[in-house]
Every structure is written in C-alpha cells, then in structure tokens.
Design a protein around this motif. Structure first.
Motif, PDB file in Angstrom:
ATOM      1  N   ALA A 192       0.813  -1.213   0.000  1.00  0.00           N
ATOM      2  CA  ALA A 192       0.000   0.000   0.000  1.00  0.00           C
ATOM      3  C   ALA A 192       0.848   1.264   0.000  1.00  0.00           C
ATOM      4  CB  ALA A 192      -0.937  -0.010   1.205  1.00  0.00           C
ATOM      5  N   ARG A 193       2.013   1.216   0.658  1.00  0.00           N
ATOM      6  CA  ARG A 193       2.878   2.391   0.747  1.00  0.00           C
ATOM      7  C   ARG A 193       4.336   1.975   0.616  1.00  0.00           C
ATOM      8  NH1 ARG A 193       0.026   6.831   2.479  1.00  0.00           N
ATOM      9  NH2 ARG A 193      -1.891   6.480   3.678  1.00  0.00           N
ATOM     10  N   SER A 194       5.154   2.880   0.100  1.00  0.00           N
ATOM     11  CA  SER A 194       6.596   2.655   0.067  1.00  0.00           C
ATOM     12  C   SER A 194       7.164   2.837   1.473  1.00  0.00           C
ATOM     13  CB  SER A 194       7.269   3.647  -0.876  1.00  0.00           C
ATOM     14  OG  SER A 194       7.190   4.969  -0.344  1.00  0.00           O
ATOM     15  N   GLY A 195       8.397   2.400   1.676  1.00  0.00           N
ATOM     16  CA  GLY A 195       9.045   2.585   2.965  1.00  0.00           C
ATOM     17  C   GLY A 195       9.168   4.049   3.336  1.00  0.00           C
ATOM     18  N   THR A 196       9.471   4.887   2.358  1.00  0.00           N
ATOM     19  CA  THR A 196       9.594   6.327   2.615  1.00  0.00           C
ATOM     20  C   THR A 196       8.266   6.927   3.050  1.00  0.00           C
ATOM     21  OG1 THR A 196      11.382   6.503   0.991  1.00  0.00           O
ATOM     22  CG2 THR A 196      10.237   8.535   1.601  1.00  0.00           C
ATOM     23  N   ILE A 202      14.375  -5.512  18.867  1.00  0.00           N
ATOM     24  CA  ILE A 202      15.663  -5.126  18.309  1.00  0.00           C
ATOM     25  C   ILE A 202      16.135  -6.241  17.385  1.00  0.00           C
ATOM     26  CG2 ILE A 202      17.123  -6.131  20.123  1.00  0.00           C
ATOM     27  CD1 ILE A 202      18.774  -3.486  19.973  1.00  0.00           C
ATOM     28  N   ARG A 203      16.769  -5.867  16.286  1.00  0.00           N
ATOM     29  CA  ARG A 203      17.196  -6.852  15.291  1.00  0.00           C
ATOM     30  C   ARG A 203      18.476  -7.537  15.728  1.00  0.00           C
ATOM     31  NH1 ARG A 203      16.892  -5.874   8.788  1.00  0.00           N
ATOM     32  NH2 ARG A 203      17.259  -8.028   8.151  1.00  0.00           N
ATOM     33  N   ARG A 204      18.584  -8.832  15.475  1.00  0.00           N
ATOM     34  CA  ARG A 204      19.802  -9.578  15.766  1.00  0.00           C
ATOM     35  C   ARG A 204      20.828  -9.366  14.658  1.00  0.00           C
ATOM     36  NH1 ARG A 204      18.816 -15.217  18.827  1.00  0.00           N
ATOM     37  NH2 ARG A 204      21.048 -14.881  19.030  1.00  0.00           N
ATOM     38  N   THR A 205      22.095  -9.505  15.037  1.00  0.00           N
ATOM     39  CA  THR A 205      23.182  -9.312  14.073  1.00  0.00           C
ATOM     40  C   THR A 205      23.799 -10.616  13.618  1.00  0.00           C
ATOM     41  OG1 THR A 205      24.897  -9.161  15.783  1.00  0.00           O
ATOM     42  CG2 THR A 205      23.725  -7.121  15.192  1.00  0.00           C
ATOM     43  N   GLY A 255       4.557  -4.825  11.469  1.00  0.00           N
ATOM     44  CA  GLY A 255       4.138  -3.600  12.130  1.00  0.00           C
ATOM     45  C   GLY A 255       5.119  -3.217  13.219  1.00  0.00           C
ATOM     46  N   ALA A 256       4.961  -2.015  13.750  1.00  0.00           N
ATOM     47  CA  ALA A 256       5.832  -1.533  14.818  1.00  0.00           C
ATOM     48  C   ALA A 256       5.034  -0.639  15.743  1.00  0.00           C
ATOM     49  CB  ALA A 256       7.024  -0.764  14.243  1.00  0.00           C
ATOM     50  N   GLU A 279      12.026   2.553  13.215  1.00  0.00           N
ATOM     51  CA  GLU A 279      10.797   1.772  13.120  1.00  0.00           C
ATOM     52  C   GLU A 279      10.697   1.077  11.765  1.00  0.00           C
ATOM     53  OE1 GLU A 279       9.252   1.220  15.720  1.00  0.00           O
ATOM     54  OE2 GLU A 279       9.886   2.871  17.000  1.00  0.00           O
ATOM     55  N   LEU A 280      11.141   1.753  10.691  1.00  0.00           N
ATOM     56  CA  LEU A 280      11.156   1.114   9.376  1.00  0.00           C
ATOM     57  C   LEU A 280      12.104  -0.075   9.387  1.00  0.00           C
ATOM     58  CD1 LEU A 280      10.274   1.112   6.400  1.00  0.00           C
ATOM     59  CD2 LEU A 280      12.190   2.648   5.925  1.00  0.00           C
ATOM     60  N   ALA A 281      13.271   0.078  10.008  1.00  0.00           N
ATOM     61  CA  ALA A 281      14.217  -1.035  10.105  1.00  0.00           C
ATOM     62  C   ALA A 281      13.622  -2.198  10.898  1.00  0.00           C
ATOM     63  CB  ALA A 281      15.516  -0.560  10.756  1.00  0.00           C
ATOM     64  N   GLU A 282      12.838  -1.865  11.937  1.00  0.00           N
ATOM     65  CA  GLU A 282      12.196  -2.921  12.725  1.00  0.00           C
ATOM     66  C   GLU A 282      11.212  -3.716  11.869  1.00  0.00           C
ATOM     67  OE1 GLU A 282       8.998  -3.201  16.360  1.00  0.00           O
ATOM     68  OE2 GLU A 282      10.701  -1.847  16.622  1.00  0.00           O
ATOM     69  N   THR A 283      10.412  -3.021  11.063  1.00  0.00           N
ATOM     70  CA  THR A 283       9.475  -3.753  10.205  1.00  0.00           C
ATOM     71  C   THR A 283      10.219  -4.599   9.180  1.00  0.00           C
ATOM     72  OG1 THR A 283       9.220  -1.912   8.640  1.00  0.00           O
ATOM     73  CG2 THR A 283       7.676  -2.016  10.489  1.00  0.00           C
ATOM     74  N   ASN A 284      11.325  -4.101   8.663  1.00  0.00           N
ATOM     75  CA  ASN A 284      12.113  -4.905   7.722  1.00  0.00           C
ATOM     76  C   ASN A 284      12.601  -6.185   8.376  1.00  0.00           C
ATOM     77  OD1 ASN A 284      11.845  -3.171   5.518  1.00  0.00           O
ATOM     78  ND2 ASN A 284      13.632  -1.958   6.089  1.00  0.00           N
ATOM     79  N   ALA A 285      13.021  -6.090   9.639  1.00  0.00           N
ATOM     80  CA  ALA A 285      13.462  -7.287  10.365  1.00  0.00           C
ATOM     81  C   ALA A 285      12.305  -8.258  10.557  1.00  0.00           C
ATOM     82  CB  ALA A 285      14.055  -6.892  11.716  1.00  0.00           C
TER      83      ALA A 285
END
Length: 420
Positions: free
Chosen positions: A155-159, A243-246, A391-392, A403-409
């Motif tokens: 529905a929407r781009s990341g930006t 939080i995303r794992r490395t 979602g976040a 928050e965008l990085a969290e949804t990507n994870a």
C-alpha cells in the motif's frame, strides 16, 4: 461433505472419532495436501488438517459472539468418540479473525486432523451424522518449491510509511494518545503458483519456538500467544519492544541488555502488558503479572516479553478470552479507541486478518489463540501472489528510520520462507 454455515443457521450434526496412530512423519506438515491446508504446530506438536466438515464465515461487531455461539451449538449436536483423551483430540476447529470488525474471519472444522502432543499421535476424522469415515492412509507429500520470488511495495513505500510514523509521533508528543501500532505490507510475486506447504515447512524448521499456522490461505510463524486456556489455567505472552539480531552472539547479548534498559521499549512494553492484564482480570480469580520483562531471542529479532498467567474464574472459552483481549496494545495502541481511529485514518491499507486472532479450540473450549504476525495472505485471485505484513509500536521516543528497520526485520521470516 462440506457445510458452510451463515450466522444464525443451525450448526451441522457431526460424528467425530480420534484414534492413536504410529505411522506418522516426525513433521506433521509432511502430510498436508496441496489444497486446503490447516496447521497449528510448535516444537513438533500441534495439529494439521484438511477438508471442510463445517465452516462459519463471520464479520461485523458481533463476529466473536456469533462464532462462540455457533461453536457451542456444533459441540452440543456432535457425537464424539475420543479414544485419545488429550488436549486437542476429539472435536477441534481452526480459526482466524480480521483486525477490524469489517475484516472477515472464519472457523473451520476439518474432515481429517492429524495431531501430536507429548509423544502421543492421533488421527481425527469428522463426518456427517449419517456416516463414519475411516481413518485415511497418511502419506508424506512433497510440496513444489517456490522459485524466483520478487517483492514490491504494498500500500505504501518505505519512505511514505516513515512519514506516517513521523506524523504519529507528533500526535503522541502532543498528547493525543500514548501509543499506536502502524503496519505495512509487501507484495510477493512468484513465477509459478505458490505451494503454501513450501513456506510452511521452512517456517517450522527455522522458527520452532513460534506457532506456525495456516488457516484459509493465511500462513505464518507468530511468536505472540494472545491466550491459551487449558484445564482452568489462562496464559498470555506479551511481546512489545524489538531489536534486530546481528548474528554475532556477543554483540547480540549486548543488544539484548540494551533492549532491557531502553526507556522507549520498556514504555511500549508496559502499555501492552497493562492492556492484556486489564482485559483478563475479569475472567480470573487470581493473576500473576511479572514486574519486569525478559528478552525473548528469536533467529531474526529479540523482543521484550512478559508471560501473564491467571486461574479461570468463569466458563469463558479460549475464543471468548481472545475476543476480550483483541485488539491489545501490542497490535493497536493505547488508548485502544484512539489508536484504532488513528490507524484507520493514516495507515492507508486494509490489514485483513493480519494482527487478528488465529488459533484453534476444542469441544471443552480449551485452545490457543495467537496474534497473526510474521505472516502472509495468499491472493485467492492469483496463486502466484501473497501479501506479507509487519508492524511496529510507535511511542513518543520512536524514530521513523528505526521503526522502518524494525518492520524490515519482522518481514524476514516470510521473505526467507518464500525464497529459493
């Protein structure tokens, strides 16, 4: 025989028989047919099913009450021969419900269920009252691999989504509300029709501690238990703060420690725990709500987690309890009504059954309902396409880029499951 029951109609009369079996694969998913897969599996235990002995489709403000009433009528009319006698044997339904009242949901009673719990494996057959089906021959069925999957903005781009998050932060800072959960979607497009058994098997393998599910084309591996009711004990696992794992164990331990100290994440988590405890309290004689969360480690992310437990005070079924909890602050926000209105105003998409309750229930009303997260919805009009979601939780201290990085994870489980 398949029966689809509109709300208010008479529930069908069914005969159910559960028998112990030995010749079952170590992975329950191995027995699913190509069409109509139903699944609920964690750590090798659970249920898979296929066929439709009865089905209820619901929507609207009374959808949960309608579903509970229909299930009670169906149970009352059923003849059950349960030779196994463990939670999940006998008469069982699978179900999923939309995030909003307008999003459709369903309960499905399969014709065949293969279940396993604590080393006991069984097959349940469900038939019309005029017949008694024989147990099927259980064979291992190989899914077609999924190749050449491309992902496109939903529905929407990341930006654009980050801009919406920034708007929500301004409103929270201005005191309009405390927290809102915003979701986004991606579209997965494969060269060939997606055999849902392929991503299901990969999810079970990669995320054994999550609940891997399939109901009417909605599949996923969710880490969040909305509610379990079993023999008078009610439990719920609340997740909020991520939080995303490395992949570096030492670094991830340091990140876990920082997550446990993060004022932003602890605030978000507190809202979610409070909403669950407040919703369950009327249904419990006593409750245990830990004061501090623990860090739940998953292959792709880590979450702040709290396990809430209580002793049942009334006869509310697992689905009735799920209805009382939905939507929690973990998927909507705080205050609930204001957050839900803001989601409808700015999120810009229809969630469908993403972030709604998904799970199963037996004839006694016991069962498990999770929140449909880390999931995707098959497109009924195009079997090559699937929407995947994440979602976040947004609070005053949120940062749109983070928050965008969290949804990507959070999109990683479904992206990997659909990949080559």
């Amino acid at each position: 025989m398949s029966l689809s029951e509109p709300v208010g109609s008479q529930a069908p009369h069914l005969v159910i028989r559960s028998q112990r079996v030995d010749s079952v694969s170590a992975q329950l998913m191995d027995h699913l047919p190509a069409e109509g897969a139903l699944a609920w599996v964690r750590r090798g235990d659970g249920h898979v099913g296929w066929g439709v002995a009865a089905r209820l489709d619901v929507a609207g403000s009374n959808r949960f009450q309608d579903a509970v009433a229909w299930w009670q009528d169906l149970v009352a009319a059923a003849v059950v021969r349960d030779e196994v006698g463990v939670p999940g044997s006998g008469l069982v339904c699978f179900g999923s419900f939309g995030f909003t009242d307008d999003d459709p949901g369903e309960l499905v009673v399969p014709e065949v269920i293969v279940g396993r719990r604590a080393g006991t494996t069984w097959v349940t057959t469900v038939s019309p009252a005029s017949s008694l089906a024989a147990p099927p021959d259980l064979v291992v069925q190989e899914p077609a691999p999924v190749h050449d999957v491309a992902f496109a903005d939903g529905a929407r781009s990341g930006t654009d989504w980050s801009s919406i998050v920034a708007d929500a932060i301004k409103r929270i800072t201005a005191g309009e509300l405390d927290k809102v959960v915003l979701a986004r979607d991606l579209i997965a497009i494969a060269e060939q029709p997606i055999d849902l058994r392929w991503p299901l098997r990969r999810l079970v393998s990669a995320y054994p501690n999550c609940w891997t599910f399939a109901v009417d084309g909605l599949i996923g591996a969710t880490p969040e238990l909305l509610v379990r009711r079993e023999k008078g004990l009610i439990t719920s696992r609340v997740l909020a703060g991520t939080i995303r794992r490395t992949g570096d164990d030492a670094h991830d331990l340091a990140l876990a420690a920082s997550l446990a100290r993060s004022s932003k994440d602890l605030e978000e988590h507190e809202f979610a725990v409070r909403s669950v405890a407040d919703a369950l309290e009327p249904h419990c004689t006593s409750m245990n709500v830990p004061e501090t969360p623990f860090v739940l480690h998953l292959p792709n992310v880590m979450h702040l987690a709290t396990d809430v437990a209580g002793v049942a005070a009334n006869g509310a079924s697992a689905l009735g309890l799920a209805a009382a909890l939905h939507p929690s602050a973990a998927v909507c926000g705080t205050p609930t009504d204001l957050a839900r209105d803001l989601i409808g105003e700015i999120e810009g998409m229809t969630r469908g059954r993403f972030s709604g309750p998904v799970g199963w229930m037996d004839a006694a009303g016991d069962g498990e309902w999770c929140i449909a997260l880390r999931c995707g919805q098959a497109d009924p009009a195009d079997p090559r396409r699937m929407r995947i979601f994440a979602g976040a939780g947004i609070v005053a201290g949120s940062d749109p880029a983070a928050e965008l990085a969290e949804t990507n994870a959070k999109l990683v489980p479904m992206r990997d499951a659909l990949g080559d």
